[in-house]
Scaffold this motif. Structure first.
Motif, PDB file in Angstrom:
ATOM      1  N   MET A 117      10.556  96.175  56.660  1.00  0.00           N
ATOM      2  CA  MET A 117      10.154  96.701  57.965  1.00  0.00           C
ATOM      3  C   MET A 117       9.102  95.790  58.613  1.00  0.00           C
ATOM      4  N   TRP A 118       8.117  95.425  57.811  1.00  0.00           N
ATOM      5  CA  TRP A 118       7.016  94.592  58.298  1.00  0.00           C
ATOM      6  C   TRP A 118       7.539  93.232  58.766  1.00  0.00           C
ATOM      7  N   ARG A 119       8.474  92.705  57.997  1.00  0.00           N
ATOM      8  CA  ARG A 119       9.038  91.405  58.333  1.00  0.00           C
ATOM      9  C   ARG A 119       9.795  91.475  59.662  1.00  0.00           C
ATOM     10  N   ILE A 173       8.976  99.238  70.434  1.00  0.00           N
ATOM     11  CA  ILE A 173       9.373 100.480  69.771  1.00  0.00           C
ATOM     12  C   ILE A 173       8.295 101.535  69.983  1.00  0.00           C
ATOM     13  N   PHE A 196      10.374  90.087  71.112  1.00  0.00           N
ATOM     14  CA  PHE A 196       9.481  90.780  72.044  1.00  0.00           C
ATOM     15  C   PHE A 196       9.947  92.206  72.348  1.00  0.00           C
ATOM     16  N   ILE A 219       9.137  93.374  62.160  1.00  0.00           N
ATOM     17  CA  ILE A 219       8.143  93.404  63.239  1.00  0.00           C
ATOM     18  C   ILE A 219       7.596  92.004  63.479  1.00  0.00           C
ATOM     19  N   LEU A 220       7.340  91.301  62.380  1.00  0.00           N
ATOM     20  CA  LEU A 220       6.756  89.961  62.496  1.00  0.00           C
ATOM     21  C   LEU A 220       7.722  88.959  63.120  1.00  0.00           C
ATOM     22  N   VAL A 221       8.918  88.858  62.564  1.00  0.00           N
ATOM     23  CA  VAL A 221       9.780  87.736  62.970  1.00  0.00           C
ATOM     24  C   VAL A 221      10.362  87.914  64.368  1.00  0.00           C
ATOM     25  N   ASN A 222      10.388  89.139  64.872  1.00  0.00           N
ATOM     26  CA  ASN A 222      10.860  89.319  66.246  1.00  0.00           C
ATOM     27  C   ASN A 222       9.733  89.677  67.210  1.00  0.00           C
ATOM     28  N   PHE A 223       8.488  89.535  66.740  1.00  0.00           N
ATOM     29  CA  PHE A 223       7.343  89.749  67.639  1.00  0.00           C
ATOM     30  C   PHE A 223       7.438  91.120  68.290  1.00  0.00           C
ATOM     31  N   LEU A 224       7.745  92.129  67.473  1.00  0.00           N
ATOM     32  CA  LEU A 224       7.905  93.469  68.030  1.00  0.00           C
ATOM     33  C   LEU A 224       6.553  94.106  68.301  1.00  0.00           C
ATOM     34  N   SER A 225       6.579  95.059  69.198  1.00  0.00           N
ATOM     35  CA  SER A 225       5.411  95.876  69.500  1.00  0.00           C
ATOM     36  C   SER A 225       5.758  97.311  69.148  1.00  0.00           C
ATOM     37  N   VAL A 226       5.113  97.841  68.115  1.00  0.00           N
ATOM     38  CA  VAL A 226       5.378  99.196  67.648  1.00  0.00           C
ATOM     39  C   VAL A 226       4.148 100.046  67.947  1.00  0.00           C
ATOM     40  N   ASN A 227       4.328 101.107  68.679  1.00  0.00           N
ATOM     41  CA  ASN A 227       3.191 101.951  69.044  1.00  0.00           C
ATOM     42  C   ASN A 227       3.474 103.400  68.707  1.00  0.00           C
TER      43      ASN A 227
END
Lengths: 346, 346
Positions: free
Chosen positions: B273-275, B245, B242, B277-285
């Motif tokens: 990079m995509w992985r 970035i 969660f 974001i996915l596996v840690n449930f990141l929020s990139v804005n």
């Protein structure tokens, strides 16, 4: 003699596509149940792309299936025995009881199903985890607005078809991407997408992008991401300013494995991806639905009435017999299924 | 004879680092002003990393500077003549009047400054676009919570130092990354960071990651991203579930150019990079502050009192004379400046 059951365990970790050697079909006694537990005769199990990730020994959001452990799966079936007040023999229940004909679960972690409200298989698809994933990701991270354009790949899958149908109901232009002319026809005719593009017809991301541009004359506001690979490469440069990308899978890269993934993406470098997010002010949110089960009642409240009004179609592909699960799973990873992939166990 | 002014135009598009040949210093007559316009004698101009992007002819959030056009910059100076009711000669004003000793702007697009409230240079740094960028990105997309860990690179820059100081005030652990021991000392002693890591001391992303792990024992919840490159590569796998970035720059990749960028990032592939974001449930804005100027008063309301209480330090580097702007700009892109880079024009 006690009753027998069958299960499929992980025999070894696959390199690339899972082979029969990676799975082991075992026969064993049906176990006894302990305090608070429920024994279920599974009628159907679900096959989903996330299971491929569980076969690898890589850090991910969930622990890998251990070697010798039962492959994970959602299941629906009939309760045979219960030490939990919420379940009685004859009840139908959803649980995560794995690739197996029978399973014991904690009653507290299972959900009773009413077969008169909807076929029990829907608890594995359109009204289950995949449908919930599509609805939640769209609403929470896609933030759809009437008149916008949404693109979703694996358009006829249980996630993609939910995303597209909910978005259509909200007044968006919905363009699917699917593998093959038959699936594209299904996306438009069964699920009501405005258009659907066959990615097999385009060898490169840039050719696919040209086709997308024809169907998305105003660009793309929401890309519901569940595949990665060529489709992502095609879509990213088409995102409109302030576009949103809910990210819940990257199936195109799954078989490449945790480390091998790099090899398959010559074009889509990290810096290029990062730059796309920056220059178009994109919002990319990774999520897995198991972190959001508290919203499941909201999903049923929102989508239940749409189902009742016939606004949400669904299609199921049913493989017959546990022994055919590995082949059906390989088919799923290659997109051979047309609807939600299930395995009939009884 | 009419009064003369100087300006620097874009002579040609740079390949990699901008050279003197890419710039042209011109002398011309100070222009007349039209209806609603204001003529300003610029005292200071700002140098910012985004200007490197404007020199390229690539699709981005802003149009490139045309060949022969004045290089863009924020400026502060004294009003000499005004056809706008909001400004009178002798007033001080902020505007986007470019790399030039004088400039004509629309009064409606300028902002009057009170030199008794704060030095006019702060309108280009700590209270201007960079400070606002740091505050807004942190609050809107970083969603900071007390006790979390934040990492920001370019820690002593005008964006990074604002991010870190605001986060410290909110009770986060703040770890900076900067180029060189002197900057790291400044991050801790001047800006009050908990720690700062000198990225020059680590050749590879994985070595840098080890150093980060020592300073971020609970992982990273917010990575305020303004550099890309090796730092991003080091940080991404350390993000907590969660994590957020906010993404407003990738200076490490700017000189590589729009297409050449790929070459500099062997390690950080798109799939990897995509992985993450996915596996840690990141929020990139991704964001650029010019889309959020409506929030500028909120920024002043929030940060003004902190400034008054001495909780927000700032440092300025001042180059002398318009003719030295190209060299100062190259220094900025290489991180040679210690604080907010300005050019004195009078």
């Amino acid at each position: 003699m006690s009753e027998k059951m069958q299960r499929i365990t992980l025999a070894s970790r696959p390199v690339g596509e899972p082979t029969d050697e990676n799975f082991n079909l075992e026969t064993l006694d049906v176990p006894d149940i302990g305090e608070g537990e429920v024994l279920v005769r599974n009628h159907y199990m679900s096959l989903d792309p996330y299971m491929r990730g569980r076969m690898d020994d890589a850090k991910s959001y969930a622990a890998p299936v251990p070697i010798g452990g039962t492959m994970e799966a959602g299941t629906v079936g009939e309760v045979i025995a219960s030490n939990h007040p919420g379940f009685a023999p004859g009840d139908f229940a959803f649980g995560m009881l794995g690739w197996a004909t029978h399973g014991v679960g904690k009653g507290a972690e299972m959900r009773k199903l009413d077969p008169n409200l909807a076929p029990i298989t829907t608890a594995l698809g359109v009204l289950g985890m995949p449908g919930f994933t599509g609805w939640f990701g769209l609403m929470e991270f896609g933030r759809p607005k009437e008149g916008e354009t949404l693109v979703v790949a694996a358009a006829t899958g249980p996630v993609g078809s939910m995303v597209g149908q909910v978005a259509k109901n909200l007044g968006l232009r919905v363009v699917g991407i699917a593998g093959g002319a038959e699936k594209c026809k299904m996306a438009v005719e069964t699920y009501g997408f405005d258009a659907c593009i066959d990615h097999y017809a385009f060898e490169t991301a840039s050719d696919l992008r040209k086709a997308l541009k024809a169907e998305c004359p105003k660009g793309i506001d929401i890309y519901f991401e569940n595949v990665g690979g060529k489709v992502l490469d095609a879509v990213l440069p088409m995102m409109n300013p302030f576009g949103r990308i809910p990210l819940c899978g990257m199936i195109a890269w799954y078989n490449a494995g945790a480390l091998g993934a790099e090899a398959s993406a010559e074009a889509l470098t990290g810096p290029r991806m990062w730059r796309s997010i920056l220059v178009n002010f994109l919002s990319v949110n990774g999520f897995i639905i198991s972190n959001h089960f508290d919203k499941y009642p909201d999903f049923l409240r929102a989508v239940g009435p749409m189902m009742a009004q016939g606004k949400i179609a669904f299609v199921e592909d049913i493989a017959d017999g546990l022994e055919n699960a590995p082949e059906a799973f390989r088919g799923l990873l290659k997109g051979r299924n047309k609807g939600k992939q299930l395995v009939k166990l009884i």
